[in-house]
Design a protein around this motif. Structure first.
Motif, PDB file in Angstrom:
ATOM      1  N   ARG A 121      42.637 -13.015  25.469  1.00 33.94           N
ATOM      2  CA  ARG A 121      42.032 -14.316  25.730  1.00 33.94           C
ATOM      3  C   ARG A 121      41.848 -15.108  24.432  1.00 33.94           C
ATOM      4  O   ARG A 121      42.084 -16.310  24.394  1.00 33.94           O
ATOM      5  CB  ARG A 121      40.691 -14.137  26.449  1.00 33.94           C
ATOM      6  N   ALA A 172      46.976 -16.939  32.773  1.00 34.66           N
ATOM      7  CA  ALA A 172      45.672 -16.914  32.103  1.00 34.66           C
ATOM      8  C   ALA A 172      44.572 -17.043  33.138  1.00 34.66           C
ATOM      9  O   ALA A 172      44.663 -17.841  34.065  1.00 34.66           O
ATOM     10  CB  ALA A 172      45.595 -18.055  31.094  1.00 34.66           C
ATOM     11  N   LEU A 216      41.338 -19.103  24.915  1.00 29.22           N
ATOM     12  CA  LEU A 216      40.424 -19.219  26.048  1.00 29.22           C
ATOM     13  C   LEU A 216      38.994 -18.869  25.629  1.00 29.22           C
ATOM     14  O   LEU A 216      38.797 -18.135  24.660  1.00 29.22           O
ATOM     15  CB  LEU A 216      40.863 -18.282  27.180  1.00 29.22           C
ATOM     16  N   ASP A 233      34.118 -11.006  29.841  1.00 33.10           N
ATOM     17  CA  ASP A 233      35.552 -11.187  30.058  1.00 33.10           C
ATOM     18  C   ASP A 233      36.313  -9.861  29.958  1.00 33.10           C
ATOM     19  O   ASP A 233      37.455  -9.772  30.412  1.00 33.10           O
ATOM     20  CB  ASP A 233      36.122 -12.184  29.036  1.00 33.10           C
ATOM     21  N   VAL A 258      35.646 -16.858  25.389  1.00 35.60           N
ATOM     22  CA  VAL A 258      35.502 -15.398  25.400  1.00 35.60           C
ATOM     23  C   VAL A 258      34.031 -15.011  25.383  1.00 35.60           C
ATOM     24  O   VAL A 258      33.245 -15.550  24.601  1.00 35.60           O
ATOM     25  CB  VAL A 258      36.209 -14.753  24.195  1.00 35.60           C
ATOM     26  N   GLU A 278      41.870  -7.113  26.693  1.00 36.88           N
ATOM     27  CA  GLU A 278      41.714  -8.367  27.442  1.00 36.88           C
ATOM     28  C   GLU A 278      41.000  -9.420  26.598  1.00 36.88           C
ATOM     29  O   GLU A 278      41.378 -10.602  26.610  1.00 36.88           O
ATOM     30  CB  GLU A 278      40.946  -8.110  28.740  1.00 36.88           C
TER      31      GLU A 278
END
Length: 274
Positions: A96, A273, A101, A107, A103, A92
């Motif tokens: 990300r 997302a 995205l 997360d 992090v 994951e």
């Protein structure tokens, strides 16, 4: 219907992810990106703080009595059988980062929001069952060679294994059986968990795609399996401390290996997302 979803996924028509041929260059790229994810996001702190104290406590509890001494090596080596499930949070984090995205180590727990979480848990239970079967098989093999009497101490157990003909048989047959279990788990899980995290395809499609990936790339996947086994062995030697680095790197690399093996999904099929 919920159980059917776990097996077959969300779509009424089973998905058929496209599997690519890969080479050792792809393995090198996956490992390079895995190291990059590791250094950018030091996920080893989570593993060092949570996983290994738990692992150490479990091993200590299970080998507290002499009766469990023969299971020490099967327990340590068998950890690789559930490793693909243990690395789900690392996939994951890599996912990300790939999407650009933000992090953080928290997360890793966003996997719990995945539409595929029932399928992920179901496949994890399957790996746990295989792990327990491996332990039972190892125990039965030991008993068939040495009987039901337990060794009285660690030195006696080590001497039993390393200096007797039965011990040599145990080493050879035990490693042969372990190889069979390792190949089976590699085949069904090498890209199953990243695929489920990426798309809600269900356990059946994820396992089928993983087996297909191994069948299409037998030599390359065999090399990957050897890399994983060697890395886990090296990381395990200093009382499992090295695994705090090895496991995160392998986990992140597994996500990137999945990206090399399976063509990206159509935008409508990928998980949103989060």
């Amino acid at each position: 219907m919920a159980n059917f979803h776990i097996v077959a996924g969300a779509s009424e028509v089973p998905a058929h992810p496209v599997v690519r041929k890969i080479t050792t260059a792809d393995l090198k790229e996956a490992l390079t990106k895995g190291f990059d994810d590791f250094w950018a996001m030091p996920s080893h702190l989570v593993f060092l703080g949570l996983i290994y104290p738990i692992l150490g406590a479990c091993l200590a509890a299970l080998t507290f009595t002499n009766n469990a001494l023969p299971l020490l090596f099967p327990l340590a080596s068998g950890f690789a059988l559930v490793g693909p499930f243990a690395g789900i949070g690392l996939y994951e984090i890599s996912r990300r980062r790939e999407l650009g995205l933000p992090v953080s180590w928290q997360d890793a727990f966003d996997v719990l929001k995945s539409p595929s979480i029932p399928s992920i848990i179901g496949l994890g239970v399957l790996l746990l069952a295989i792990f327990l079967i491996w332990l039972t098989t190892a125990r039965l093999l030991y008993q068939s060679l040495f009987g039901y009497a337990a060794p009285t101490s660690y030195p006696e157990f080590i001497q039993q294994v390393l200096t007797t003909s039965e011990g040599m048989k145990l080493i050879v047959l035990g490693n042969a059986l372990g190889f069979v279990f390792a190949v089976a788990v590699l085949s069904i899980s090498v890209i199953s968990f990243p695929l489920l995290l990426d798309r809600d395809v269900g356990v059946a499609v994820a396992v089928y795609t993983s087996i297909k990936a191994v069948a299409m790339n037998p030599v390359t996947m065999a090399i990957w399996g050897l890399i994983v086994a060697a890395a886990l062995l090296i990381g395990s030697i200093p009382l499992f401390v090295g695994l705090a680095i090895v496991m995160p790197v392998l986990g992140h690399a597994t996500w990137h290996l999945y990206r090399r093996v399976v063509e990206p999904p159509h935008p409508d099929d990928a998980h949103p997302a989060v």
